[in-house]
Scaffold this motif. Structure first.
Motif, PDB file in Angstrom:
ATOM      1  N   UNK A   1       0.826  -1.210   0.000  1.00 25.54           N
ATOM      2  CA  UNK A   1       0.000   0.000   0.000  1.00 25.54           C
ATOM      3  C   UNK A   1       0.861   1.261   0.000  1.00 25.54           C
ATOM      4  N   UNK A   2       1.937   1.251   0.770  1.00 25.19           N
ATOM      5  CA  UNK A   2       2.818   2.416   0.848  1.00 25.19           C
ATOM      6  C   UNK A   2       3.501   2.672  -0.488  1.00 25.19           C
ATOM      7  N   UNK A   3       3.948   1.615  -1.144  1.00 24.08           N
ATOM      8  CA  UNK A   3       4.628   1.779  -2.431  1.00 24.08           C
ATOM      9  C   UNK A   3       3.663   2.258  -3.501  1.00 24.08           C
ATOM     10  N   UNK A   4       2.467   1.681  -3.550  1.00 22.90           N
ATOM     11  CA  UNK A   4       1.469   2.125  -4.531  1.00 22.90           C
ATOM     12  C   UNK A   4       1.166   3.601  -4.347  1.00 22.90           C
ATOM     13  N   UNK A   5       0.967   4.020  -3.119  1.00 23.32           N
ATOM     14  CA  UNK A   5       0.676   5.424  -2.834  1.00 23.32           C
ATOM     15  C   UNK A   5       1.820   6.318  -3.294  1.00 23.32           C
ATOM     16  N   UNK A   6       3.057   5.892  -3.018  1.00 27.02           N
ATOM     17  CA  UNK A   6       4.231   6.677  -3.414  1.00 27.02           C
ATOM     18  C   UNK A   6       4.322   6.794  -4.933  1.00 27.02           C
ATOM     19  N   UNK A   7       4.116   5.698  -5.639  1.00 21.46           N
ATOM     20  CA  UNK A   7       4.200   5.721  -7.101  1.00 21.46           C
ATOM     21  C   UNK A   7       3.141   6.653  -7.693  1.00 21.46           C
ATOM     22  N   UNK A   8       1.939   6.577  -7.178  1.00 20.97           N
ATOM     23  CA  UNK A   8       0.866   7.437  -7.692  1.00 20.97           C
ATOM     24  C   UNK A   8       1.145   8.904  -7.401  1.00 20.97           C
ATOM     25  N   UNK A   9       1.638   9.201  -6.211  1.00 26.56           N
ATOM     26  CA  UNK A   9       1.958  10.588  -5.853  1.00 26.56           C
ATOM     27  C   UNK A   9       3.036  11.172  -6.764  1.00 26.56           C
ATOM     28  N   UNK A  10       3.897  10.297  -7.280  1.00 31.77           N
ATOM     29  CA  UNK A  10       4.983  10.751  -8.138  1.00 31.77           C
ATOM     30  C   UNK A  10       4.689  10.574  -9.628  1.00 31.77           C
ATOM     31  N   UNK A  11       3.447  10.252  -9.962  1.00 35.85           N
ATOM     32  CA  UNK A  11       3.051  10.157 -11.362  1.00 35.85           C
ATOM     33  C   UNK A  11       3.690   9.011 -12.119  1.00 35.85           C
ATOM     34  N   UNK A  12       3.939   7.906 -11.419  1.00 36.70           N
ATOM     35  CA  UNK A  12       4.570   6.738 -12.041  1.00 36.70           C
ATOM     36  C   UNK A  12       3.481   5.770 -12.493  1.00 36.70           C
ATOM     37  N   UNK A  13       3.442   5.453 -13.775  1.00 34.55           N
ATOM     38  CA  UNK A  13       2.473   4.475 -14.288  1.00 34.55           C
ATOM     39  C   UNK A  13       2.867   3.075 -13.818  1.00 34.55           C
TER      40      UNK A  13
END
Length: 267
Positions: free
Chosen positions: A181-193
């Protein structure tokens, strides 16, 4: 440098400490120390700003002079050991007679940020086999990835088998350990597909555009990826199979996907 001590007894407390650090993840976590062997691995650790606590060497295999010219040892205890001791400590006899105790690093997300505007990262969910983890890190190093995220880690990153199978790439890459969950949130916050390697609702990997900020996500061969990843995937991707089975070793699959992304970015 202070006088070099010599150890020839297997009952020496330092030798027992090295063996315990090699064998027990709990001891590594408690002390913040781990063991690595071989000049190449130690050189990579030093160049990646790992701090060496102690260097043990076998004079019959490597000289003190070579050590002093190869490594920065001003703050490192240098201990010579007998061939019998070295044989007990070393996993393989091709590591040139040198073993180090080094300090671990933090691998959480706190303070981490991408150094490029168009990152390419690998996410591996719950990998367990040290050999696979080491191979993933070697691929990440070969492709010069911006980061490797290990989601829900099941294995201590400083397990000697990971250090060994990665040939020291565990030191040269930025590795982040966190829950899914933490990694998914981080990726989305940084605009990573997010592109998940999965069989359902997938496109062939060659039909997907990886030119923008990209996370390639792989799971275990046995369990695949969790629903958390699949429900947050921008697009599931697959490698078409022409044989009797529908999966490959995770490190092989990751390499194929990563280098397709690299190929596209060269265009």
């Amino acid at each position: 440098m202070s006088e070099i001590k010599h150890i020839s007894s297997l009952q020496n407390p330092l030798i027992k400490k090295v063996l315990l650090l090699k064998e027990k993840s709990r001891e590594r976590k408690k002390t913040g120390l781990f063991v690595l062997e071989g000049r190449k691995e130690i050189e990579l650790a030093i160049s990646s700003d790992y701090l060496l606590d102690t260097l043990l060497f076998c004079p019959e295999l490597i000289s003190k002079e070579i050590l002093e010219t190869s490594f920065e040892l001003r703050k490192t205890s240098l201990i010579s050991v007998s061939p019998e001791i070295y044989g007990k400590l070393a996993h393989r006899n091709t590591t040139e007679g040198v073993i180090a105790i080094a300090e671990t690093k933090s691998h959480n997300l706190k303070g981490f940020s991408f150094q490029t505007k168009n990152p390419l990262v690998l996410v591996a969910e719950a990998p367990e086999k040290p050999g696979n983890i080491g191979a993933l890190l070697r691929t990440a190093d070969a492709a010069n990835l911006d980061a490797v995220f290990i989601a829900n880690p099941k294995t201590d990153l400083y397990n000697p088998n990971i250090v060994r199978s990665s040939v020291g790439c565990v030191f040269s890459r930025k590795v982040i350990l966190a829950d899914t969950a933490t990694i998914i949130s981080f990726l989305k916050e940084n605009g990573i597909a997010i592109y998940c390697a999965a069989l359902s609702a997938s496109k062939p990997y060659t039909n997907v555009d990886f030119k923008g900020p990209t996370a390639i996500v792989v799971g275990t061969e046995h369990s695949g990826l969790s629903d958390d990843w699949l429900s947050n995937s921008n697009q599931n991707i697959l490698i078409p199979m022409e044989g009797a089975i529908d999966s490959m070793n995770v490190s092989v699959s990751a390499a194929i996907l990563i280098f397709e992304a690299k190929r596209q970015r060269l265009g």
